[in-house]
Design a protein around this motif. Structure first.
Motif, mmCIF file in Angstrom:
data_model
loop_
_atom_site.group_PDB
_atom_site.id
_atom_site.type_symbol
_atom_site.label_atom_id
_atom_site.label_comp_id
_atom_site.label_asym_id
_atom_site.label_seq_id
_atom_site.Cartn_x
_atom_site.Cartn_y
_atom_site.Cartn_z
ATOM 1 N N LEU A 32 -0.774 5.893 -10.909
ATOM 2 C CA LEU A 32 -0.022 5.376 -9.878
ATOM 3 C C LEU A 32 -0.368 5.797 -8.574
ATOM 4 O O LEU A 32 -0.288 5.250 -7.459
ATOM 5 N N GLY A 33 -0.882 7.246 -8.450
ATOM 6 C CA GLY A 33 -1.463 7.629 -7.192
ATOM 7 C C GLY A 33 -2.588 6.894 -6.552
ATOM 8 O O GLY A 33 -2.659 6.368 -5.558
ATOM 9 N N ARG A 34 -3.426 6.687 -7.350
ATOM 10 C CA ARG A 34 -4.658 5.936 -7.188
ATOM 11 C C ARG A 34 -4.422 4.277 -6.736
ATOM 12 O O ARG A 34 -4.729 3.884 -5.757
ATOM 13 N N GLN A 35 -3.397 3.841 -7.489
ATOM 14 C CA GLN A 35 -3.101 2.567 -7.128
ATOM 15 C C GLN A 35 -2.324 2.419 -5.897
ATOM 16 O O GLN A 35 -2.451 1.399 -5.236
ATOM 17 N N GLY A 36 -1.668 3.421 -5.616
ATOM 18 C CA GLY A 36 -0.769 3.211 -4.333
ATOM 19 C C GLY A 36 -1.576 3.416 -3.182
ATOM 20 O O GLY A 36 -1.323 2.924 -2.164
ATOM 21 N N ARG A 37 -2.571 4.470 -3.281
ATOM 22 C CA ARG A 37 -3.592 4.423 -2.184
ATOM 23 C C ARG A 37 -4.322 3.393 -2.204
ATOM 24 O O ARG A 37 -4.636 2.786 -0.831
ATOM 25 N N VAL A 39 -3.062 0.191 -2.458
ATOM 26 C CA VAL A 39 -2.027 -0.544 -1.854
ATOM 27 C C VAL A 39 -2.230 -0.501 -0.293
ATOM 28 O O VAL A 39 -2.285 -1.316 0.536
ATOM 29 N N GLU A 40 -2.116 0.960 -0.070
ATOM 30 C CA GLU A 40 -2.076 1.483 1.445
ATOM 31 C C GLU A 40 -3.365 0.936 2.049
ATOM 32 O O GLU A 40 -3.225 0.429 3.100
ATOM 33 N N ALA A 41 -4.226 0.996 1.491
ATOM 34 C CA ALA A 41 -5.896 0.802 2.199
ATOM 35 C C ALA A 41 -5.748 -0.989 2.453
ATOM 36 O O ALA A 41 -6.279 -1.100 3.531
ATOM 37 N N ALA A 42 -5.347 -1.443 1.340
ATOM 38 C CA ALA A 42 -5.463 -2.944 1.541
ATOM 39 C C ALA A 42 -4.461 -3.377 2.434
ATOM 40 O O ALA A 42 -4.711 -4.281 3.512
ATOM 41 N N ASP A 87 12.182 0.084 -3.902
ATOM 42 C CA ASP A 87 11.896 1.123 -3.141
ATOM 43 C C ASP A 87 10.486 1.105 -2.577
ATOM 44 O O ASP A 87 10.194 1.951 -1.685
ATOM 45 N N VAL A 88 9.361 0.706 -3.587
ATOM 46 C CA VAL A 88 8.186 0.287 -3.459
ATOM 47 C C VAL A 88 7.917 -0.221 -2.145
ATOM 48 O O VAL A 88 7.276 -0.034 -1.329
ATOM 49 N N ILE A 89 8.372 -1.477 -2.159
ATOM 50 C CA ILE A 89 8.537 -2.450 -1.212
ATOM 51 C C ILE A 89 8.835 -1.932 0.276
ATOM 52 O O ILE A 89 8.295 -2.100 1.253
ATOM 53 N N ARG A 90 9.880 -1.132 -0.040
ATOM 54 C CA ARG A 90 10.402 -0.497 1.517
ATOM 55 C C ARG A 90 9.237 0.722 1.917
ATOM 56 O O ARG A 90 9.107 0.845 2.983
ATOM 57 N N LEU A 91 8.839 1.319 0.946
ATOM 58 C CA LEU A 91 8.036 2.616 1.090
ATOM 59 C C LEU A 91 6.833 2.266 1.856
ATOM 60 O O LEU A 91 6.341 2.853 2.878
ATOM 61 N N TYR A 92 6.191 0.955 1.320
ATOM 62 C CA TYR A 92 4.748 0.636 1.678
ATOM 63 C C TYR A 92 4.934 -0.379 2.766
ATOM 64 O O TYR A 92 3.937 -0.912 3.191
ATOM 65 N N GLN A 93 6.282 -0.818 3.055
ATOM 66 C CA GLN A 93 6.445 -1.884 3.786
ATOM 67 C C GLN A 93 5.738 -2.927 3.628
ATOM 68 O O GLN A 93 4.734 -3.651 4.647
ATOM 69 N N ILE A 94 5.822 -3.546 2.374
ATOM 70 C CA ILE A 94 5.041 -4.792 1.953
ATOM 71 C C ILE A 94 5.692 -6.114 2.748
ATOM 72 O O ILE A 94 6.516 -6.227 2.738
ATOM 73 N N PRO A 95 4.530 -6.806 3.592
ATOM 74 C CA PRO A 95 5.054 -8.184 3.965
ATOM 75 C C PRO A 95 5.468 -9.044 3.038
ATOM 76 O O PRO A 95 4.779 -9.289 1.981
ATOM 77 N N GLY A 96 6.666 -10.104 3.410
ATOM 78 C CA GLY A 96 6.877 -10.947 2.401
ATOM 79 C C GLY A 96 5.664 -11.907 2.133
ATOM 80 O O GLY A 96 5.692 -12.338 1.248
ATOM 81 N N GLU A 97 4.708 -12.183 3.182
ATOM 82 C CA GLU A 97 3.738 -13.226 2.875
ATOM 83 C C GLU A 97 2.801 -12.390 1.834
ATOM 84 O O GLU A 97 2.027 -13.197 0.970
ATOM 85 N N VAL A 98 2.857 -11.176 1.461
ATOM 86 C CA VAL A 98 1.949 -10.653 0.462
ATOM 87 C C VAL A 98 2.835 -10.732 -0.939
ATOM 88 O O VAL A 98 2.305 -10.893 -1.918
ATOM 89 N N LEU A 99 4.085 -10.415 -0.932
ATOM 90 C CA LEU A 99 5.143 -10.600 -1.952
ATOM 91 C C LEU A 99 5.042 -12.022 -2.480
ATOM 92 O O LEU A 99 5.172 -12.071 -3.797
ATOM 93 N N ALA A 100 5.092 -13.032 -1.681
ATOM 94 C CA ALA A 100 4.868 -14.333 -1.939
ATOM 95 C C ALA A 100 3.897 -14.718 -2.874
ATOM 96 O O ALA A 100 3.719 -15.964 -3.676
ATOM 97 N N ARG A 101 2.610 -14.043 -2.976
ATOM 98 C CA ARG A 101 1.382 -14.219 -3.566
ATOM 99 C C ARG A 101 1.279 -13.536 -4.643
ATOM 100 O O ARG A 101 0.414 -13.706 -5.581
#
Length: 107
Positions: A32-37, A39-42, A87-101
């Motif tokens: 989970l930590g590696r995958q989180g990193r 996501v952060e990098a992307a 909580d993950v969406i909020r933590l990483y501040q994932i944009p809606g255009e990424v979530l839509a894909r």
């Protein structure tokens, strides 16, 4: 002759996790930590993109990479039994255009 696992592995400990359960939990946390990193990098690469600075990289490619990384994180969390992604969406501040894909098949 029958074989059985050692008691240190098979007998539940009254103090917490068995050694095997501890190793499995540790491996899950590591993944989970590696995958989180990832996501952060992307997401950082996507946020730093501008048409003036990035002639070689298409924004759509960065969106695809970010959505693939987020999708993989969501799948890994689901495997670990974590089903609420708000909580993950909020933590990483994932944009809606990424979530839509998420989960979209590419040509």
């Amino acid at each position: 002759m029958s074989l059985r696992p050692p008691r240190s592995i098979s007998a539940p400990s009254s103090a917490g996790l068995s050694p095997l359960e501890y190793e499995l939990a540790s491996a899950r946390a590591d993944v989970l930590g590696r995958q989180g990193r990832k996501v952060e990098a992307a997401l950082v690469k996507l946020a730093s993109w501008s048409p003036e600075n990035n002639h070689k990289t298409d924004r759509q490619t960065l969106l695809d990479e970010a959505s693939d990384a987020v999708w993989a994180l969501f799948i890994q969390r689901e495997i670990c039994g974590l089903r609420n992604d708000k909580d993950v969406i909020r933590l990483y501040q994932i944009p809606g255009e990424v979530l839509a894909r998420l989960g979209a098949a590419r040509k």
